[in-house]
Scaffold this active site. Structure first.
Site, PDB file in Angstrom:
ATOM      1  N   LYS A  67       4.072   1.558  14.469  1.00  0.00           N
ATOM      2  CA  LYS A  67       4.882   2.980  14.981  1.00  0.00           C
ATOM      3  C   LYS A  67       6.128   2.875  14.616  1.00  0.00           C
ATOM      4  CE  LYS A  67       1.481   4.422  18.486  1.00  0.00           C
ATOM      5  NZ  LYS A  67       1.317   4.693  19.893  1.00  0.00           N
ATOM      6  N   GLU A 153     -18.971  10.791   9.370  1.00  0.00           N
ATOM      7  CA  GLU A 153     -19.924  10.636  10.764  1.00  0.00           C
ATOM      8  C   GLU A 153     -19.228  11.133  11.954  1.00  0.00           C
ATOM      9  OE1 GLU A 153     -22.761  10.410  12.871  1.00  0.00           O
ATOM     10  OE2 GLU A 153     -23.002   8.754  11.280  1.00  0.00           O
ATOM     11  N   ALA A 158     -18.119  12.682  17.326  1.00  0.00           N
ATOM     12  CA  ALA A 158     -17.260  11.534  17.551  1.00  0.00           C
ATOM     13  C   ALA A 158     -18.125  10.329  16.761  1.00  0.00           C
ATOM     14  CB  ALA A 158     -16.730  11.418  18.716  1.00  0.00           C
ATOM     15  N   LEU A 160     -21.077   9.179  17.809  1.00  0.00           N
ATOM     16  CA  LEU A 160     -22.423   9.177  17.899  1.00  0.00           C
ATOM     17  C   LEU A 160     -23.073   9.129  16.700  1.00  0.00           C
ATOM     18  CD1 LEU A 160     -23.072  11.943  20.932  1.00  0.00           C
ATOM     19  CD2 LEU A 160     -23.265   9.504  21.117  1.00  0.00           C
ATOM     20  N   GLU A 218      -8.730  22.757  24.128  1.00  0.00           N
ATOM     21  CA  GLU A 218      -7.496  22.783  23.391  1.00  0.00           C
ATOM     22  C   GLU A 218      -6.323  23.363  24.276  1.00  0.00           C
ATOM     23  OE1 GLU A 218      -6.929  21.606  20.148  1.00  0.00           O
ATOM     24  OE2 GLU A 218      -8.971  21.131  20.051  1.00  0.00           O
ATOM     25  N   ASP A 229     -15.868  25.656  16.946  1.00  0.00           N
ATOM     26  CA  ASP A 229     -15.945  24.164  16.804  1.00  0.00           C
ATOM     27  C   ASP A 229     -17.307  23.959  16.682  1.00  0.00           C
ATOM     28  OD1 ASP A 229     -15.120  21.391  16.984  1.00  0.00           O
ATOM     29  OD2 ASP A 229     -16.378  21.368  18.818  1.00  0.00           O
ATOM     30  N   LYS A 233     -19.715  22.352  13.147  1.00  0.00           N
ATOM     31  CA  LYS A 233     -20.399  21.235  13.471  1.00  0.00           C
ATOM     32  C   LYS A 233     -21.984  21.574  12.957  1.00  0.00           C
ATOM     33  CE  LYS A 233     -17.938  19.333  16.937  1.00  0.00           C
ATOM     34  NZ  LYS A 233     -17.705  18.894  18.485  1.00  0.00           N
ATOM     35  N   GLY A 356     -13.253  12.016  22.478  1.00  0.00           N
ATOM     36  CA  GLY A 356     -12.192  10.957  22.873  1.00  0.00           C
ATOM     37  C   GLY A 356     -11.775  10.076  21.810  1.00  0.00           C
TER      38      GLY A 356
END
Length: 372
Positions: A67, A153, A158, A160, A218, A229, A233, A356
């Protein structure tokens, strides 16, 4: 999937450019740098919205200093320059990989160029794969032409294994009949709390407010409640099914999507004002919950890809209180059911945390390992 032995013994080297170093990007870098030596992975570039680093032989960075190194680089990010730099690294035995952890349309629009020059693209960014069909077809064409791969993926669920499962079902000749699921962690949390099968319960506005405070939504909750969203997907998944690949010419905008944003609040630009006004519409949601409860059902915001009828929709649906969408979900879990010819009597089910930084970065890293 590559094993630890595969990784240690591979003759390939991997030159990796990471664009986007926020929550997911930072976690991805942490996970990548944690690979034990000898690692075939070399980070050659890091880019934030303000600065960039590049070294064709690999950056001398660690989990503790990257960073600071990036912040002090003094060099502004330039995607066209990065394209030229990465293209020059492509050679036999050396894979070059762009990892895009942004949600940027600008980066997504360049995927065909990166792929054309032999640079693999790995990303959780939904934009390129859920927008107009023309961009998606450019991505497919460029990948086919050069042999470079695009792996996404983490764009659905996320970490999964949802896209990989769908790809395997299609590749092995199974016939996908329908995909249905709770695809949004935000919507999952909201309706798990709001609709439990009882007529009463917390006000819809209070559940949304708590979800926002917990960081599930959000900053502007309308960006979740509008269903876009989930529509993105569904677009991504439908394009992996051969008969539906061209079904959505305008991408997610072609999906039949139910917005839960009250029409009276659609023009409100401020998330804070939206939350303040939302209680005015609690009675509408209370009535929907009560109606569902009378029928022994719960409300869930679900996505459906019905291959046989061609219906692709994101909508507020009612499910029996005994249905897995009512009984199996907790917190912000995703759950996706694949109904196929082989999985006829009982669908194949994938469930777990669908949001996450750690699990999303895991999904990105799992795609990188597919290149080993």
């Amino acid at each position: 999937m590559a094993s630890a032995l595969n990784i240690a013994s591979t003759a390939k080297t991997f030159r990796i450019a990471v664009v986007g170093v926020g929550l997911v990007g930072g976690e991805f870098i942490k996970q990548l740098l944690a690979f034990p030596a000898p690692s075939p992975f070399r980070i050659v570039s890091l880019s934030s919205s303000k600065s960039t680093l590049f070294n064709p032989d690999g950056l001398a960075v660690s989990s503790s200093n990257w960073k600071d190194e990036l912040a002090s680089s003094g060099k502004k990010p330039d995607l066209q320059a990065l394209l030229r730099e990465l293209s020059a690294l492509v050679r036999p035995g050396q894979e070059v990989v762009l990892v895009d952890n942004t949600s940027s349309n600008d980066v997504a629009a360049l995927y065909p160029q990166f792929l054309k020059f032999g640079v693999n693209v790995i990303t959780p960014n939904k934009k390129a794969f859920s927008s107009e069909l023309s961009l998606y077809e450019q991505i497919l064409s460029a990948s086919l032409e050069s042999g470079a791969r695009f792996l996404n993926e983490a764009t659905v669920g996320a970490g999964l294994p949802i896209i990989s499962t769908l790809k395997d079902l299609v590749a092995t000749g199974d016939k996908v009949l329908k995909i249905e699921g709770v695809f949004s962690g935000t919507m999952s949390y909201i309706f798990n709390e709001f609709s439990t099968g009882k007529a009463g319960g917390p006000a819809f506005s209070s559940v949304v407010s708590v979800a926002r405070e917990k960081g599930y939504t959000e900053p502007h909750p309308a960006d979740d409640l509008n269903g876009a969203d989930v529509a993105r997907k569904l677009t991504i998944l439908s394009r992996f099914i051969p008969s539906l690949r061209t079904a959505l010419p305008n991408g997610y905008l072609s999906v039949s999507t139910k917005s839960l944003v009250p029409p009276e609040l659609e023009g409100i630009a401020s998330g804070d004002e939206f939350i303040q006004r939302l209680p005015e519409f609690d009675a509408r949601f209370d009535q929907m919950r009560a109606d569902a409860a009378k029928e022994g059902q719960v409300l869930r915001f679900a996505g459906v890809v019905d291959v046989e009828t061609g219906v692709i929709k994101a909508d507020l649906e009612k499910y029996p209180v005994t249905h897995p969408f009512a009984t199996a979900l907790g917190g912000s879990d995703n759950i996706i059911m694949f109904h196929t010819e082989r999985y006829g009597a009982r669908p194949l089910v994938v469930q777990g945390a669908g949001a996450g930084a750690a699990v999303t970065a895991m999904g990105v890293l799992s795609d990188l390992l597919k290149l080993v």
